[in-house]
Design an enzyme around this catalytic site. Structure first.
Site, PDB file in Angstrom:
ATOM      1  CG  HIS A 187      -2.139  -0.791   1.083  1.00 36.92           C
ATOM      2  ND1 HIS A 187      -2.720  -1.485   2.094  1.00 36.92           N
ATOM      3  CD2 HIS A 187      -2.921  -0.970  -0.005  1.00 36.92           C
ATOM      4  CE1 HIS A 187      -3.825  -2.072   1.652  1.00 36.92           C
ATOM      5  NE2 HIS A 187      -3.957  -1.777   0.378  1.00 36.92           N
ATOM      6  CB  CYS A 493       0.119  -0.900 -21.353  1.00 31.36           C
ATOM      7  SG  CYS A 493      -0.308  -2.629 -21.095  1.00 31.36           S
TER       8      CYS A 493
END
Ligand code: PEP
Ligand code: MG
Length: 536
Positions: A187, A493
């Protein structure tokens, strides 16, 4: 003397700033000196400490933006889960003091996360350690407050850092993070990337004593303590931090064009709508990759929730194309609330499109939301981890059905073009088998890990995870050529496009459509302007 370490890049950008070391306030998980006490009193002390820790986190949620708020809310939910404290109540009942009981209750869970062998789960161990230490601090009467820091930019060196610690630090421009442990899938890394703070993890033992200045190269994963004057001078001329976030960078809003005038279609990769806040859509040609997993971080989103999120991205793009990838669950991307199969090797298991096809009810909700959103702009759907043409056919049939169902229900729906991610070697070697694909988008991160047999999240084999290896670049070239002869547009990508060192190889392979994280936009345009496509 300079001390250099190579770690793993977790957030791009460069920084040179005074070094500040964050020392653990408690030795991890250590309860205060406690004497044996009355179980009722200990139970109520622990209840109070948990409530106070939840209150502290909620106070941070109140000041956080939506992305950080979601991460903290995830921590609050963990702390509120009665199962977490259950072993502590049992230990208290048999005479353990509150602190030891809490440490005991959280230890097996932390060990389970750390030893899961899965980068994302392992990275959640630091969220749990943070919860453990917050409750212990409350028990010890030393609740976690804002971290003390010097004014101005800093390179923060620590063993690990929790999202809540990150949010209580003031990140002056030019700051960076260097972690001895940590994970690029945490996170914390997500927050650092979206705030444009360069970050390197997995540095191993690194003694800060005697060092005042540090250089963090978040692009290559290098950290230098006390860099020598030559290195410092070189840094003085390099663009610090992610250029796209530095106000006034002329490249961010400028054209994406090589030095010899070839226009490059340059799009963005995003993990959530929040990353677009404050960005002018005129800076790019659209969104090349929306990792739709962000919608699933708090459980399974309903069709309407998904539809609204996709619509917001299309609105931002204002007519530019938006490529949304269907759920890429599994591998390094576990999804809370989804029971993924227990697999010895999840990267080679039921992930991406394989998982969606195995769960058609779940897939149908996403396809319906996408088909509805497709009426609002130039939306394309990208399928992750495709291996066989039959998988593309199956997804295509489900999309047709979703469109037909919506129309028969009287809801507006449009059938978006369906593209294939080229990230499994079987597709890169035989792209001509996928002639019905509307477009190809090369996922260099996974393609590299599968070609090189080196996990993308394993620091110890990071030198093997080399997207510039000829075995990888020859496949990229081959896909571009196959696309040209089949009349299928090809883009890339993966993170390779955001690394200036690889841009020349991508142009040489014939690629003219790339997408990069927002933080890399300015740097990519600046480097493109220095390259040539050799147009005669
Ligand atoms: C890739 O694999 O290159 C890619 C773009 O997808 P992700 O990193 O989300 O797997
Ligand atoms: Mg991938």
């Amino acid at each position: 003397m300079a001390t250099e370490r190579k770690g793993q890049s977790a957030a791009p950008g460069l920084a040179l700033a005074p070094l500040e070391e964050l020392l653990p306030t408690l030795s991890p998980g250590s309860p205060a000196q406690e004497t044996k006490a009355d179980p009722d009193a200990e139970r109520s002390r622990l209840e109070q400490a948990i409530r106070a820790a939840i209150g502290g986190l909620n106070a941070l949620v109140a000041q956080a933006d939506s992305e950080a708020g979601e991460i903290l809310a995830f921590q609050v939910a963990m702390l509120e889960d009665p199962n977490l404290a259950e072993p502590a109540w049992q230990a208290i009942a048999t005479g353990s003091p509150a602190g030891s009981a809490w440490t005991l209750a959280t230890a097996p869970l932390i060990a389970d996360f750390e030893g899961s062998g899965d980068a994302l789960f392992a990275s959640r161990a630091s969220d749990l350690c943070d919860l453990r230490d917050r409750v212990l601090a409350e028990l010890n009467g030393t609740p976690a407050g804002p971290l003390k820091q010097q004014p101005g930019a800093t390179v923060l060196l620590a063993d690990d850092l929790s999202p809540s610690q990150f949010l209580s630090w003031t990140w002056h421009p030019g700051s960076a993070i260097a972690l001895r442990r940590g994970s690029a899938a945490s996170h914390l890394a997500l927050l650092a990337r979206s705030r444009g703070i360069p970050m390197v993890v997995g540095l191993g033992p690194l003694d800060a004593a005697g060092h005042q200045l540090a250089l963090v190269d978040g692009d290559s994963g290098r950290v230098v303590l006390s860099p020598d004057p030559v290195e410092q001078a070189r840094m003085a001329h390099a663009p610090k931090g992610p250029a796209s976030l530095s106000a006034g960078d002329p490249y961010v809003m400028g054209p994406a064009r090589t030095g010899d005038g070839v226009a490059i279609n340059l799009q963005l990769n995003i993990n959530g709508v929040e990353e677009l806040a404050g960005l002018n859509p005129g800076c790019c040609d659209g969104i090349g990759l929306v990792r739709s997993e962000f919608l699933f971080s708090q459980g399974l989103p309903r069709e309407d929730q998904q539809f609204q999120a996709y619509r917001r991205i299309l609105e931002w793009a204002n007519g530019r194309s938006v490529t949304i990838r269907t759920l890429d669950a599994g591998g390094d991307k576990p999804i809370p609330g989804l029971s993924l199969p227990e697999e010895a090797n999840p990267f080679l298991g039921c992930r991406g499109l394989r998982f969606s096809l195995a769960h058609p009810a779940l897939f149908e909700v996403q396809l319906r939301a996408l088909a509805r959103a497709a009426c609002e702009g130039d939306l394309r759907i990208l399928l992750p981890m495709v291996t066989l043409p039959a998988e593309l056919d199956a997804a295509s049939a489900l999309l047709d059905k979703a469109v037909a169902d919506l129309r028969s229900e009287g809801l507006p729906a449009s059938r978006p073009p369906l593209g294939v991610m080229v990230e499994v070697p079987a597709v890169a070697i035989k792209p001509e088998l996928f002639s019905s694909a509307a477009f190809f988008s090369i996922g260099s991160n996974d393609l590299t890990q599968y070609v090189m047999a080196a996990a993308r999240d394993n620091t110890s084999v990071s030198s093997l995870h080399d997207c510039a290896h000829p075995a990888v670049t020859v496949l990229i070239e081959q896909v571009v050529q196959a696309g040209a002869s089949l009349g299928i547009p090809v883009s890339l990508c993966g993170d390779m496009a955001g690394d200036p060192n690889h841009l020349a190889a991508l142009l040489n392979a014939g690629l003219r459509r790339l997408s990069v994280a927002p933080a890399w936009l300015g740097t990519t345009k600046r480097h493109l302007a220095q390259l040539s496509c050799g147009r005669s």
